[in-house]
Design a protein around this motif. Structure first.
Motif: not given
Lengths: 567, 265
Positions: A426-429, A528-531, A543-547, A549-556
């Protein structure tokens, strides 16, 4: 540049000092710099759906007010106070009421019919002139009705000479009424004292001759034809047998109708040797033809002149019908008709000016108005607002979408396009909404991703077509391509799955900085999609959007600073 | 899948009792007698319960109280400036406890309570009138919530939360005139609302109460119609809430709906 020197509104003179360090530029350049024209300010106001929806939510503001305040309307708005004053002035002018001597004034309808009839007649007479059968009829000796200089009177006349090589007009002898002095200016002579009965006579005959337009050019050209010499100066006026007459050169368009009857005339006598007797005889013959103040009946366009074109025939019939209606009207035989007509004309002009002024001051004249209407229609059709312009659920969701195109994202959500996808997919799209580079290398996608991509693209195309239908200046292909850029789909997918940054940079030729920026913006989009999901009530999407968001929020990618670690 | 539904073994099942609505692929259940659900941009009428530091807390028909910040409110002298400590101390002069206020929803806060703003001339303290409570679902969202009834010289505000205000008409003034108005205000405090206006206010308020008891959606036209019907049938104001007028109104409405259906066919 020199125009910007000095304090605004306070100084009338400003001083500009140019310091040239190395070399002084060319004189022409300097001149351009100092006194050249500044760049024109243009309004960059873009009317977007988000703006419209937000404004519609607030009860107080109207979108038209917003449009009025944009710079594009600056010129119109500047003149607004003056126009208002003018409008008030015009409204205060008392309108003269037309008093009808026969009871209730029906002059307005009469005037309207008159105008319509004139229109039809113009068309018909032009059409008739095109028919080549008319030329046969317009021989010398044919009686015609000619339009005089004033709009109302129509004069009976006879064709004396057809147009020839040198003189391109018909020479016609017209009766101008009783005892007009030939020394008077042509204008006066044509305003005959003929009773109104005569001028009404025109209306009874179904006219369909040529259009009469007043033309007062005269020429005393000569031709070499034997009987073609015109020795008199046109327009030539005179008196004979108690009636004034005039020999004048008229254009096609001034001839209103061609009558059935013909008389015998002596061309030579009229034009070359100017003999009073010939004139007198011709005038007498004309008077004879003019029975009871009515003109002799005119040729019927359909039967005699063989008018065949559908349009023309229709107009001709319409014209005749209007004439009949007009003759039934009370004003028809009224003495004051002419006065009233001119008063009506003034009134109409006044009213037209007033309307024009009002239109310019109103909302309709805004430049962006047609586009605004188109967009409102689009929003109504996809149910973002209802017919009362109250914002619905979909509209409220669309207000949330600030990154990414509002219509496409909302449609995507309401179509449940992200439902079957895993959070990573989803986040890729969703990266298609925020990626900003066109010519990235094509990613290789899994079948599921490819399907999702296609669905999104199709949605965009259909939205583009919808907008085009409602006259919003949008081209569907361009619309889809501008707002959806699928270059980073694979990259984001890999990143969300947990691949290290170094690896994903290999997958594409896009620069690293752009990847980082896109992913950061993507996080914003996820929020925004979550809202939107919470407004819709779709908890799964939330829930999907939360997951995601957490998946991409990491690292550099989300490191606050590249130089200082740990914060 | 939307509000009022849940996924059970792959099937979408409703959790609430109501009407099923479908928007594209979104399915949700809309209840008939819902609690008030605020949206951004709604016009709200509320009563001040508490004055907190730099804000007022208002009671509206909702699970939580709404908050109206001092900075979202126009100062009495109309100048735009930073709110100082003096302004904070003078909050009481703007609104006190139990004042009725009209405002607009600006957004939600993190804990779900409402954030209001009253920055226009139309919003603010409401005086000289009646506040009624009706069930919130009877007030539908429309284009206009403020209505000025000219023939009665009365303001009618249909708050989306179910609070309805019927009161004397307030002339919306420009900010420039405010200085002169201050002198007038003291003079105004002495003048009372004329008795005719008060009668109209009561009549309209009773009409609204009546309609809400009958369960009809409240619109301006309907309220005016009911009030006029009561005038034409010479019903006393206090009798309006009596049984006969109820029946009369209900019958009138039934007839009207019957006519509408007949016309449609």
């Amino acid at each position: 540049m020199a125009g910007r020197a000095g304090r605004r509104g306070l100084d009338t003179i400003g001083t500009v000092i140019m310091m040239c360090r190395d070399e002084i530029p060319e004189e022409s350049d300097l001149k351009n710099l100092l006194v050249g024209k500044p760049t024109r300010l243009e309004s960059q106001f873009r009317l977007t759906y988000t703006m419209i929806l937000h404004l519609l939510r607030v009860e107080e503001l109207k979108v038209e007010d917003m449009l009025k305040r944009s710079f594009a309307e600056f010129h119109a708005q500047k003149d607004l106070p003056q126009k208002e004053k003018l409008l008030l002035q015009m409204l205060r002018q008392p309108t003269k009421t037309i008093e009808c001597i026969k009871g209730e004034p029906s002059i307005e309808e009469y005037y309207d019919m008159f105008l319509e009839a004139e229109e039809h007649r113009e068309f018909v007479t032009e059409a008739i002139m095109q028919l080549h059968t008319t030329q046969q009829f317009l021989a010398p000796g044919r009686l015609v009705v000619v339009k005089s200089k004033s709009d109302d009177d129509h004069l009976l006349g006879v064709i004396v000479k057809n147009p020839s090589a040198t003189l391109k007009q018909y020479v016609v002898l017209v009766l101008t009424g009783d005892c007009t002095s030939s020394a008077l200016a042509p204008n006066l002579s044509s305003q005959s004292e003929k009773g109104p009965g005569d001028s009404q006579g025109y209306f009874i005959i179904p006219p369909k001759g040529k259009r009469g337009m007043d033309d007062d050019f005269f020429s005393s050209s000569r031709t070499r034809k034997s009987s073609g010499v015109i020795n008199i100066k046109l327009p030539y006026m005179g008196d004979a047998s108690g009636m004034g007459f005039e020999v004048r050169a008229v254009e096609n368009k001034e001839i209103i109708s061609i009558c059935i009857s013909k008389i015998k005339i002596d061309q030579v006598g009229l034009l070359e040797d100017i003999s009073k007797t010939v004139y007198a005889k011709t005038v007498q013959m004309l008077i004879k033809e003019q029975t009871d103040g009515k003109y002799p009946p005119a040729l019927d366009a359909i039967k005699d002149l063989k008018m065949k074109d559908m349009d023309q025939v229709k107009r001709y019939h319409a014209h005749n019908n209007l004439l009949e209606e007009m003759s039934k009207n009370k004003c028809h035989g009224c003495i004051k008709l002419k006065e009233h007509k001119s008063m009506m004309k003034d009134q109409k002009m006044h009213k037209d000016e007033l309307d024009q002024l009002k239109y310019q001051m109103s909302d309709e004249a805004l430049q962006q108005m047609p586009q605004f209407q188109g967009r409102i229609d689009v929003l109504k059709e996809i149910h973002y607002i209802d017919s009362d312009l109250v914002v619905q659920l979909k509209g409220r969701v669309a207000c949330e979408m600030n990154s990414g195109e509002e219509l496409i994202s909302t449609e995507c959500l309401f179509e449940n396009q992200l439902d079957e996808l895993e959070p990573e997919e989803a986040v890729a799209i969703m990266s298609a909404f925020v990626f900003q580079q066109r010519n990235a290398s094509e990613p290789s996608l899994t079948p599921k991703l490819a399907d999702a991509k296609k669905r999104l693209y199709d949605t965009a195309i259909s939205l583009g077509q919808l907008q085009k239908r409602h006259e919003v200046p949008v081209d569907p292909e361009e619309y889809a391509r501008d707002n959806l850029k699928f270059g980073l789909v694979e990259v984001v997918y890999e990143w969300a799955k947990g691949t290290p940054f170094a690896d994903i940079c290999e997958l594409t030729d896009v620069s690293e900085g752009l990847i980082v920026r896109t992913i950061v913006r993507l996080d914003e989009t996820c929020r925004e999609f979550r809202n939107a999901a919470s407004i819709m009530g779709n908890s799964a999407l939330y829930k999907k959007m939360e997951i995601a968001s957490n998946a991409i929020k990491r690292d550099i990618v989300f490191a606050a600073s590249l130089y200082v670690t740990g914060i | 899948r939307g509000h009022g539904t849940t996924d059970q073994d792959g099937e979408v099942v409703a959790t609430l009792c109501g009407v099923v609505e479908r928007v594209n692929k979104l399915v949700y259940v809309r209840t008939l007698r819902a609690r008030y659900k605020p949206e951004v941009g709604d016009i709200i009428v509320g009563r001040v319960i508490e004055i907190a530091p730099k804000r007022w807390r208002l009671e509206i028909n909702f699970s939580q109280d709404a908050v109206l910040m001092l900075s979202s409110m126009n100062l009495p002298d109309g100048i735009q400036r930073r709110r100082t400590a003096v302004d904070e101390l003078n909050m009481r002069s703007i609104f006190e406890e139990n004042d009725v206020v009209c405002a607009e929803v600006r957004g939600f806060q993190h804990d779900g309570s409402l954030h209001l703003q009253a920055r226009s001339q139309k919003y603010g303290k409401l005086q000289r009138g009646q506040l009624l409570t009706v069930p919130a679902y009877l007030v539908k969202r429309r284009k206009l919530h403020f209505h000025h009834l000219e023939q009665y010289d009365v303001d009618l505000i249909l708050g989306c939360n179910g609070f309805i205000w019927v009161g004397e008409h307030v002339v919306v003034r420009e900010i420039a005139d405010l200085k002169e108005d201050e002198q007038k205000l003291s003079a105004e405090a002495e003048t009372f609302t004329p008795i005719e206006t008060r009668r109209h206010i009561c009549r309209l308020a009773n009409a609204a109460r009546l309609l809400s008891a009958l369960g009809f959606t409240l619109t301006v036209e309907l309220i005016i119609q009911t009030a006029e019907a009561s005038v034409s049938s010479n019903v006393e104001i206090n009798d309006m809430l009596g049984a006969e007028f109820y029946v009369q109104t209900a019958e009138g409405e039934a007839k009207r709906r019957g006519d509408l259906l007949g016309k449609k066919r």
